[in-house]
Write a protein that holds these residues in place. Structure first.
Motif, mmCIF file in Angstrom:
data_model
loop_
_atom_site.group_PDB
_atom_site.id
_atom_site.type_symbol
_atom_site.label_atom_id
_atom_site.label_comp_id
_atom_site.label_asym_id
_atom_site.label_seq_id
_atom_site.Cartn_x
_atom_site.Cartn_y
_atom_site.Cartn_z
ATOM 1 N N THR A 87 0.912 -1.108 -0.134
ATOM 2 C CA THR A 87 -0.127 -0.011 0.069
ATOM 3 C C THR A 87 0.783 1.180 0.100
ATOM 4 O OG1 THR A 87 -0.202 -0.188 2.398
ATOM 5 C CG2 THR A 87 -1.950 -0.895 0.997
ATOM 6 N N TYR A 147 -3.450 -3.085 8.247
ATOM 7 C CA TYR A 147 -3.270 -3.106 6.816
ATOM 8 C C TYR A 147 -4.482 -3.067 5.980
ATOM 9 C CZ TYR A 147 -0.182 -4.475 2.740
ATOM 10 O OH TYR A 147 0.224 -4.488 1.660
ATOM 11 N N LYS A 151 -5.674 -0.756 2.799
ATOM 12 C CA LYS A 151 -6.120 -1.259 1.361
ATOM 13 C C LYS A 151 -7.384 -0.559 1.125
ATOM 14 C CE LYS A 151 -3.389 -4.733 0.416
ATOM 15 N NZ LYS A 151 -2.639 -4.444 -1.068
ATOM 16 N N ASN C 36 -1.857 -11.555 9.025
ATOM 17 C CA ASN C 36 -0.884 -10.678 8.999
ATOM 18 C C ASN C 36 -0.889 -9.760 10.015
ATOM 19 O OD1 ASN C 36 0.599 -8.497 7.148
ATOM 20 N ND2 ASN C 36 0.376 -10.392 5.936
ATOM 21 N N GLY C 37 0.043 -9.452 10.553
ATOM 22 C CA GLY C 37 0.168 -8.465 11.978
ATOM 23 C C GLY C 37 0.060 -9.058 12.988
#
Lengths: 252, 615, 233
Positions: A87, A147, A151, C36-37
């Motif tokens: 990103t 995250y 997006k 993720n993370g």
């Protein structure tokens, strides 16, 4: 008329033929996936479409207009939105400010030296975030966002100039499976409603086969298959160079 | 014709010496990503130490060559100590901080060298066995120069073998790319870095020691060689040995022939070539695009919001004091305050480039000086009144900002810093060497304000109004769309271009705007002092500006203002109190980088946040 | 072989690992699953000393390694294969392997380039090629081979399947099974459950920096609600 029409695209890097003779088209509201092994030329292909790379041969047309070799910012002005594999947002600004920037740029108001940004284009920016389910995050800095939310911010930015075409490079990379599905469902919905053509690359086969209307398979710079998801999945060549037996994709 | 051959040969000899220094610099940079300003100081130390050894040891081959090698080894060890004590701790700091820290070492070494060897130039003996000259193409050419011509290629060959044929070399090349990963594979990368630093410093020391028979040893060797070595390394491509060799050849010959063609402006010529190379090849002749160096990722750039209420009140209070108190002060205090006002604007203008712009400038003094010279030249040659001169100052600086910036903002990181430095050096050398117009080293005197502004207090209020006004204007710009666009291209050039922002144009205009603002500060400074000198554009003044910004902290808009006040105040006191101010300043810089890597404002803010919880 | 207890780590002021505990026995393959993370990479980095652990203990083959330097940890026989590959792009395949070279470990057959090329045949065909000119799959093989050159007893494999084509992931699974057969212990981090279940003996689930579930792979495949809640599959 097709939204995007690509004819005979070619690119060489120091003698390596990264992309050869690639041709395809995407229509309004259509979700077209571009898949293939690493190094097959997907990113190169993508970067030629939005102007980050200049093709050695071939043409790119947007709604009939030749946009081959234009700079990314010119391509954007003609109505092409882009999201990146990793990103790319403005980390020192809030979610709202990120979208405001895209809107300000769209209306060519970025030269201003006096009036503070704070009140400019705030309402339409909020409306866009609302549409993507990000309104409650508007005041948070992009630098600390999760995250999956980033997006969505990218998607909001990409939609700010009412694009005709969305280019999404691995839109769900690094997201949890459930988030993947909801993001792609949202994208497909927006594409349908607004008649936006979407071209995306993706490694997650659930996303590809779940959301694409049509699939292109690239191997060593060439298109080796094109068609509806079921046909592509059954194609023995695609299985050999890319999909494998299905043991690791859950597609037995 | 004969003359040309001799010039070419002496160019080769200079190229060889230059390569020795530059190779060390480039090797150190390759691994540690530190641009070592102190490399020139190591060169100078090499020369001084060699002088001492060679004159103390018995005459003859052993005494001379032993002395030269001993000096090189000792300098290598000094470099090792500097690495262990200082650089090792700042590998993760932003590159301008590193540059600054090593500049602190430059100041310290300068002062110490002067204390040990004195201020006068020293002349060393000539090399035994190489005293005479020989026939080359029927021309007499000094043997020692011929020997030097051979040294360069031999050292290059040895270094290439070392880096490509030994495991140590493989490890160093791997660490150049990803030091953390090398460590995770079981390599003690600290030892690796230290050994590289030893080697690089040794090369600098050797380069300096070998100069002994060629030229006098003096205290200016450090900065003069380092600027040239920077040019060589940047032209060759940072980290590339062969590139450094090529560039040394180019620069050496350019010097040799430049003297024949344009004797006065060889420096300008050298820097112009550098600018040209960098425009065509932004990473130097053989350099590679910078891979994002691993293991030193900073956190995301902080937000810029409105100042907290407490800070606003504090600022208003300080401003009120600045208006109310001066009538009760003496002339000296008032002129110090005038200087403070210009320093604030100077720092704020650099901050626009470094903070929101995300660009590095190591030559911001150029625009300060161009503003000063613009005003002074208008007064001197056109008899312009003060206000016209003050109006011309930002125009002159802004126009040059546009011209120089056009090249500088294409590059990033160290390359950009070096190119800004190069342009500042061009401006400096023009002011220094074009005596007919600029008065050269003597400067331009008698640049006094018009009668109505002649009283110190009136001029102070004028300066205060203009500087605070311009600083507030810059602040306004940061909050306006243009300032946001600047930050946008800094945060993500990729995204900026993808939403139609012309990153180059934005950076370019931002650079010019900052230059113009610095020009105002320079113009006011000139009228305040009544004179201008080339030092207004010198490296030390650029470093001053950097110190102000970094001292205060890049992350906040108030940082540079606080930094300017703190730094100018400190320097004023130091110069008054002690002869050793360079030493103390150097120590302060080093300490600052070591203990306050976020700057003072950043440290205060961190404490504030720690106490008051997360914002 | 590897015993982690009470491991905590911070990034800035954010608590990213909280009281993490896990264990890898000799010759065992354990997978650390999570989104993720969730803290998978940070756990690996904290074990390796690349992220300083704030609290807790990491014991490797009987030695406490928490707080040690990465190079010391590597020398004890712990190998680390990072995500995003991180090969030395300017170095050739052989040179990359040379950087990883360390003396043999007692009880394990020492790795040589020849043996590694047998394991990853595509690497053998490109020994002098610079790492920067290899495909993603080849680079991933090279990072593993490079770490094996250090003759580790246990390797930390951080998301080896990320971004690879399904057909390459299948080859990766074969290689991992071959390593297990050599007697190597492996701690694997993954998001791809399909892949993980092909190679692992046990699984540990991490979410928001805390361990939420541990058990055998068979048990995980039974526990629908666990997979639903933490892995959303």
């Amino acid at each position: 008329m097709a939204t995007l029409e690509v004819q005979g695209l070619e690119k060489n890097f120091g003698g390596v033929r990264a992309v050869q003779d690639v041709s395809f088209a995407v229509g309004p509201g259509e979700m077209l996936a571009l898949i293939g092994p690493n190094g097959a030329g997907k990113s190169t292909c993508f970067n030629m479409l939005n102007g980050q790379l200049k093709p050695d041969a071939g043409s790119v047309r947007l709604l009939g207009q030749d946009i081959t070799g234009l700079a990314p910012r010119q391509v954007w002005r003609l109505g092409v939105g882009r999201t990146f594999q990793i990103t790319a947002t403005f980390g020192s600004m809030t979610v709202l400010e990120n979208v405001q920037m895209a809107l300000l740029s769209h209306h060519r108001r970025l030269g201003g030296l006096w009036r503070p940004v704070a009140g400019m284009e705030a309402a339409p920016a909020r409306a866009l975030l609302e549409r993507l389910g990000m309104a409650d995050q508007a005041g948070r800095p992009c630098g600390i966002l999760a995250y999956g939310d980033l997006k969505r911010v990218e998607l909001a930015i990409a939609l700010a100039n009412e694009p005709k075409l969305l280019l999404m490079d691995e839109p769900t990379a690094g997201m949890a499976p459930q988030e993947r599905v909801s993001l792609m469902a949202l994208t497909a919905q927006i594409a349908r409603e607004s008649g936006i053509a979407v071209l995306f690359t993706e490694h997650d086969m659930d996303v590809v086969f779940g959301h694409a209307n049509r699939i292109l398979v690239l191997d060593r710079g060439r298109l080796i298959a094109e068609g509806a998801p079921a046909a592509v999945r059954a194609d023995p060549r695609v299985r050999e160079v890319y999909l494998g037996s299905g043991a690791v994709t859950g597609a037995h | 014709m004969e003359n040309l051959v001799l010039q070419a040969l002496s160019g080769l000899a200079s190229a060889s010496s230059l390569f020795l220094v530059a190779s060390g610099l480039t090797v150190i940079f390759g691994v540690s990503r530190v641009v070592n300003f102190a490399h020139g100081s190591f060169y100078m130390l090499g020369a001084y130490l060699a002088y001492t050894f060679v004159t103390q040891l018995p005459r003859g081959h052993l005494g001379f060559w032993g002395g030269v090698l001993g000096a090189a080894l000792l300098v290598g060890l000094i470099g090792l100590v500097v690495e262990v004590l200082l650089l090792r701790r700042i590998y993760r700091a932003p590159e301008l901080f590193q540059l600054l820290a090593t500049f602190g070492v430059v100041l310290i070494v300068q002062e110490l060298t002067q204390m040990v060897w004195g201020a006068q130039d020293l002349l060393g003996p000539r090399a035994p066995g190489l005293r005479g000259s020989t026939e080359v193409f029927g021309l007499r050419f000094p043997l020692y120069e011929l020997f030097l011509i051979g040294v360069g290629p031999v050292v290059l060959g040895l270094l290439l073998l070392l880096f490509h044929r030994t495991r140590w070399g493989t490890l160093v090349r791997a660490a150049t790319q990803d030091r953390e990963m090398v460590g995770a594979l079981g390599v003690n990368q600290r030892m690796l870095f230290t050994s590289v630093f030893f080697l690089g410093s040794l090369l600098a020391g050797l380069g300096g020691a070998l100069q002994l028979p060629r030229e006098s040893v003096n205290l200016h060797m450090d900065l003069s060689i380092i600027t040239e070595a920077f040019v060589v390394v940047v032209v060759g491509g940072l980290g590339s040995l062969t590139g450094a060799a090529l560039a040394a050849l180019l620069i050496g010959e350019l010097h040799a022939f430049g003297i024949l063609i344009v004797p006065k402006i060889t420096l300008v010529l050298v820097f112009l070539v550098m600018a040209l190379v960098l425009v065509v090849r932004p990473h130097g002749l053989l350099g590679k695009p910078e891979v994002a160096a691993r293991g030193g990722q900073g956190s995301a750039e902080p937000m810029i919001g409105p100042a907290p209420a407490a800070l606003r009140w504090l600022a208003l209070a300080v401003l009120a004091l600045a208006v109310v108190v001066p009538p009760f002060l003496g002339d000296y205090a008032i002129s110090v305050l005038t200087e403070l006002a210009t320093a604030v604007l100077f720092a704020a203008s650099l901050h626009l480039i470094m903070g929101p712009g995300g660009m590095a400038s190591f030559g911001h003094a150029a625009y300060f000086g161009l503003g000063a010279y613009g005003a002074a030249l208008a007064a001197q040659w056109l008899g312009a009144p003060m206000l016209a001169g003050l109006a011309l100052a930002p125009v002159a600086a802004g126009v040059f900002g546009l011209v120089f910036g056009y090249f500088c903002v294409r590059l990033s990181g160290v390359y950009a810093a070096m190119l800004t430095l190069a342009f500042a050096q061009i401006a400096w050398s023009v002011a220094f060497q074009w005596v007919e117009v600029t008065g050269g080293d003597n400067g331009i005197l008698g640049v006094w304000p018009d009668a109505w502004a002649a009283p110190k207090l009136v001029f102070y209020y004028l300066a205060l109004a203009l500087c605070i006004g311009a600083t507030l204007l810059l602040r306004r710009v940061v909050h306006a769309p243009f300032g946001y666009a600047l930050r946008a291209q800094r945060d993500s050039a990729l995204r900026a271009e993808a939403i139609g922002i012309d990153a180059f144009r934005t950076r370019w205009l931002g650079f010019a705007l900052a230059a113009a603002a610095a020009g105002i500060a320079g113009g006011l400074f000139a009228y305040g002092k009544g004179s201008v000198f080339p030092t207004f554009m010198g490296i030390p003044r650029s470093v001053d500006a950097l110190l102000m910004v970094l001292l205060g902290g890049v992350q906040t808009l108030s940082g540079p203002i606080i930094g300017a006040l703190a730094f100018t105040g400190l320097q004023e006191q130091l110069v008054r109190l002690t002869d050793l101010w360079r030493l103390i300043l150097g120590v302060v810089i080093v300490a600052l980088v070591l203990f306050f890597p976020q700057g003072l404002a950043g440290a205060v803010r961190a404490r504030w946040e720690a106490r008051h919880g997360d914002a | 072989m590897l015993q982690v207890t009470g491991l905590s780590a911070y990034y800035g002021r954010a608590h990213i690992l909280d009281d993490v505990a896990l264990e890898v026995g000799a010759g065992e393959v354990v997978v650390l699953l999570g989104r993720n993370g969730a803290g998978k990479s940070t756990t690996m980095k904290a074990i390796m000393g690349l992220v300083p652990p704030a609290a807790g203990s990491v014991r490797f083959a009987g030695t406490e390694i928490a707080g040690r330097e990465p190079f010391e940890i590597a020398r004890l026989g712990l190998g680390y294969v990072p995500e995003e590959r991180r090969i030395f792009t300017g170095l050739s395949v052989m040179e990359n392997l040379d950087v990883g070279r360390r003396p043999a470990t007692a009880g394990l057959r020492p790795w040589t380039p020849e043996r590694l090329f047998a394991l990853f045949p595509s690497l053998g065909a490109m020994q002098d090629r610079p790492g920067g000119r290899m495909s993603g799959g080849e680079q991933q093989m090279l990072t593993i081979a490079r770490t094996l050159m250090g003759n580790p007893r246990l390797i930390l494999l951080d998301e080896p399947s990320e971004g690879l084509a399904p057909v390459v992931i299948e080859r990766m699974a074969e290689a991992i099974r071959a390593l297990k057969a050599e007697g190597l212990s492996i701690l694997l981090s993954e998001q791809n459950l399909h892949f993980a279940q092909l190679v692992s003996d046990r699984a540990t689930i991490i979410e928001k920096g805390r361990i939420r579930w541990s058990g055998s792979i068979a048990a995980l495949l039974e526990a629908d609600e666990v997979r639903e809640q933490y892995l959303s599959v």
